[in-house]
Write an enzyme that holds these catalytic residues in place. Structure first.
Site, PDB file in Angstrom:
ATOM      1  CG  HIS A 117      -6.020  -5.831   1.407  1.00 35.67           C
ATOM      2  ND1 HIS A 117      -6.868  -4.927   1.990  1.00 35.67           N
ATOM      3  CD2 HIS A 117      -4.907  -5.867   2.168  1.00 35.67           C
ATOM      4  CE1 HIS A 117      -6.293  -4.452   3.084  1.00 35.67           C
ATOM      5  NE2 HIS A 117      -5.117  -4.992   3.216  1.00 35.67           N
TER       6      HIS A 117
ATOM      7  CG  HIS B 263      -1.690  -1.204   1.451  1.00 31.60           C
ATOM      8  ND1 HIS B 263      -2.548  -1.683   0.499  1.00 31.60           N
ATOM      9  CD2 HIS B 263      -1.760  -2.062   2.496  1.00 31.60           C
ATOM     10  CE1 HIS B 263      -3.120  -2.793   0.951  1.00 31.60           C
ATOM     11  NE2 HIS B 263      -2.647  -3.047   2.155  1.00 31.60           N
TER      12      HIS B 263
END
Ligand code: ADP
Ligand code: ADP
Ligand code: MG
Ligand code: MG
Ligand code: MG
Ligand code: MG
Lengths: 326, 204, 326, 204
Positions: free
Chosen positions: A214, A54
């Site tokens: 995700h 991320h």
């Protein structure tokens, strides 16, 4: 799959070596990223963490005015309690430590275990849960934490830097979360190094609405019409959950593989949407901040500002991923 | 039965997870984030190493602590806490009945930590039926071999039964109705681990 | 092709609307991006520009300590003289204007035409030509301008901000270019909105060495081995042209579609390479700065620092794409 | 011949470029950056509008200034300067011989600005032969129709001859040896524009 990596298993460690080499202000030890300057006496310590993939979240937000430490897990896998315990103990400057946790089963479990097992430091926890694509109910895992994490880390970080006590920093963090909502849309799936192929297949004329960060599929697919329509879908979802009014902090965030020029195209549409609702974008952020590896797409995060949060947002910050005022 | 049995089970489970890694990844890609195979494989490799290092303590406790410390994600603390609870519930020597009770304690720990119940489309949908089948078999006087086999069968059936479910916990819950039609990866890995138990039971 | 755009022809205009909305410090007029604060009296004005698709270059570098105006052309197409003339006249604070031009036929032609036709302002020009993938010879178009453009804009911008006269600012700019070298590698082709399909096809196990920033193919293809090997190829090319020694500013730059985590993996390798040659990375930048739309890949740019350039690099800058010190 | 002829040529060229847009894009994708079709199409659309607006001045000069002001890239200023130079070299009424001389002036302007010569694999490799063919035809007393046809043929042949060349100017030069085997997009567009000249000449 072509990636700039040496091996699927080594990505996180290699990237952390790179971060440490690129940023003398950071210190990497046992897969935890700290401010090289060490804990600040009397200041509440801020620890966050979560799966890697991320970037710049979370490690890129370690520094003055934001986090004291970040615990990166493997790709899309929450960190383990050992990392969190070590980070918590190391950053405690005597005023206690705030854990900023995105609401995922794995993250909450590991942070809870760590908080239970941490000795010495007083620990408070804030759960970030801003993603309106997920139903918030007692009978679900609740909303996911996505883009608002950056807002919470920035605002709580500013409060902590000003010497605010732990309960107050935790209150600010919860308030920033409470006032924020996000929605994400994917044009492509990401590819994790371990899997080596896209997590989901998406036809060339379809987009996936309501994705998290995700690579998990979203709630539904629709044909790709254009930036304006997608911005509207995202903003309708946000506005439907928490109506837009007043002064807003708006982030148009890229998922990692979307170029900046496209994010600006989306921002133009989002800003027009906000204006049409009679609200105002008074602060903004456009770029790749809370990403899903190489996914193409974007998310919008809106935070309803008040004077306090505006002041905390504007306060100086000096991290690899976010910097102003010094 | 004793520690050696537990070690054998864990070794067998490690092998099963390594072999089933791709399948777990595929299941988790469909309704999660695609890392369940990698997570468990990494975790059980560490378990193997920890056991080989020959530290003190009940092997299940060692394995549990290792999973908690090394895996991350949702499954790390859940499986880890379950195994740790099991290990703590077992004396040095134990009967199948003791094992069944310990197993139930482990499953309870998953439910408690995960705030989940059966029907939520999680590993509990394999573990819960397995625990009940084990208890029932023991109550009916079955030996280890048969009891473990019945538990494994229940886990497999429980995992299969997750296919039509709509997830209410874990990442799959984010998909809402779209989570239906896929087997839960955690339930699938639970079935693998119970199959490993049956395999070891059969040759014990 | 899936892009966050409304129409292929409207991308640049839409993105500029977004930039203007996101950054109150910028003013967009007739496809030129200015500092909203206007020209600075007595300060040398800095104007750059080039095709769009390289964001944040150039418009993202308009602001204190860097550019006074940027002229974005259509995607990968140099701007037209009218834009450049308007920008030059608008930013002249009486001390003359420096044109920072990447060495491409189109860019040089249009900037030359503009300089010839500009009335009132004294104009100096610096050509950026850092790409060692291209042979520099009288019989070619010379080396391309790529990553070093950012260095030149930053360093010349700092000099101008300090009140340095035009000839001196131009000298600093030329010096920054002279001391810089770049090399780029693509994992994938980019897709221009107009073409709608990848500019070149690259098999899934091959990479393209020596690419520029316009999606043009490179000099040759080799199998993709890993980040370390690619970093070595790039650094060998740079080192072969201008040997590494002393203190270096190193940028590992993403091509637009490469996530930050991979750029850090590359940076770790680049930094190790530099150390092995006995040189030192004393300043660095890791991120997507000089991009090619959605291309995956990276470039490395190395600048041989001296005290003056280090000081100019460290000077405060406040632009959407680069900010520190204020 | 007069301004009306020039306007007709520019209209015809605009149509040819619009039609050939995809081909020019494909050629420029192979050895450049893929925008040549879009650049010229955008430019000649603007030329059409400028001519329709009916401003003063020689149409070629108007077109040239428009291309310079609206296209960008390498081809905008090159084609624009060439047309502007042509327009400036022509009186209100002119002969084929005047036209040929003006055309040569335009081509010279491309060479000067682009610092290029024939053999560099650029538009000059089509424009240069066309200018010579035109001059030769005029010298041999050919009429407009034949002269323009011979110029167009020379441009087509010149463009085709760029295929084996290794580029020394423009973006294609960055490819080195790899630029060989592809037709230069600018030479191809020059051939299209000369074909348009021949087409208009044939019906004049
Ligand atoms: N709250 C929960 N209670 C019980 N089991 C859960 C819970 N959340 C997730 N799980 C189980 O964990 C599995 C996913 O594990 P894994 O993929 O390793 O972790 P993550 O979801 O963090 O990526 C799911 O398939 C499910 O069986
Ligand atoms: N220096 C030059 N001299 C003459 N013609 C050139 C030169 N550089 C480029 N060209 C021509 O311009 C063409 C490319 O035009 P275009 O694609 O529109 O611009 P750009 O190269 O800026 O993208 C080339 O195919 C070539 O024919
Ligand atoms: Mg995970
Ligand atoms: Mg998972
Ligand atoms: Mg171009
Ligand atoms: Mg081109």
């Amino acid at each position: 799959m072509k990636k700039l990596i040496n091996s699927p298993g080594g990505v996180v460690g290699d990237a952390l070596r790179g971060m440490a080499a690129a940023h003398p202000s950071l210190l990497v030890r046992d897969q935890v990223v700290y401010r090289a300057s060490g804990p600040v006496a009397g200041k509440v310590g801020l620890v966050s963490g979560g799966g890697s993939g991320h970037e710049p979240l979370h490690a890129g937000f370690v520094g003055y005015g934001m986090l004291d430490a970040a615990c990166p897990g493997e790709i899309f896998t929450s960190p383990v309690p050992d990392q969190i315990i070590a980070a918590t103990q190391a950053v405690d400057g005597g005023a206690g430590v705030l854990h900023i946790v995105k609401n995922y089963t794995g993250d909450t479990l590991n942070f809870e275990l760590a908080a239970d097992l941490t000795e010495g430091a007083e620990v408070a926890t804030v759960l970030v849960d801003d993603d309106v694509a997920v139903q918030d109910s007692l009978y679900t895992a609740g909303r996911r934490g996505t883009g608002a994490t950056l807002f919470v880390e920035k605002m709580a970080g500013a409060a902590a830097e000003q010497g605010t006590p732990l309960t107050e920093v935790a209150r600010v963090a919860a308030e920033a979360d409470r006032r924020s909502r996000s929605f994400g849309i994917a044009l492509t799936s990401c590819t994790t190094p371990a899997a080596g192929k896209p997590t989901f297949d998406l036809p060339d004329d379809q987009v996936e609405l309501g994705v998290g960060i995700h690579g998990e599929p979203g709630r539904r697919r629709v044909p790709h019409t254009g930036a304006r329509e997608l911005a509207e879908v995202a903003m309708d979802a946000v506005h439907g959950d928490l109506p837009l009014y007043g002064d807003l902090l708006v982030m148009v965030n890229g998922m990692g593989g979307t170029p900046l020029i496209e994010l600006y195209v989306v921002f133009a549409e989002v800003e027009a949407y906000v204006r049409a609702k009679g609200a105002r974008v008074t602060r903004s952020l456009v770029g790749n901040y809370v990403t899903s590896l190489d996914m193409q797409g974007f998310s919008v995060t809106v935070c309803h500002l008040d004077d306090e949060l505006t002041r905390l947002w504007d306060a100086p910050v000096e991290t690899p991923g976010l910097r102003w005022g010094r | 039965m004793d520690a050696a049995f537990c070690t054998a089970w864990l070794e067998e489970a490690a092998g099963a997870v390594a072999e089933g890694r791709e399948r777990l990844t595929a299941l988790d890609s469909a309704i999660g984030d695609g890392d369940h195979g990698a997570n468990l494989d990494r975790g059980f490799s560490e378990v193997r190493q920890a056991l080989a290092a020959g530290g003190a303590g009940q092997p299940l406790t060692v394995a549990g602590v290792t999973l908690i410390r090394k895996v991350g994600g949702a499954s790390g603390p859940l499986y880890g806490s379950a195994l740790r609870a099991m290990g703590k519930a077992l004396a040095e020597e134990f009967t199948v009945a003791d094992f069944a009770a310990a197993f139930q304690a482990g499953v309870d720990e998953v439910a408690r930590l995960g705030k989940a119940e059966e029907g939520d489309k999680t590993m509990l949908d394999a573990l819960g039926p397995a625990a009940r089948a084990l208890a029932l078999a023991v109550g009916e006087g079955a030996g280890a071999r048969e009891a473990f086999e019945r538990a494994a069968r229940a886990a497999r059936e429980g995992a299969a039964a997750t296919v039509p479910m709509v997830a209410r916990k874990g990442r799959a819950s984010y998909l809402g109705e779209r989570s239906a039609g896929h087997e839960d990866p955690g339930a699938a890995s639970s079935a693998m681990i119970l199959d490993a138990l049956a395999a070891v039971g059969a040759r014990w």
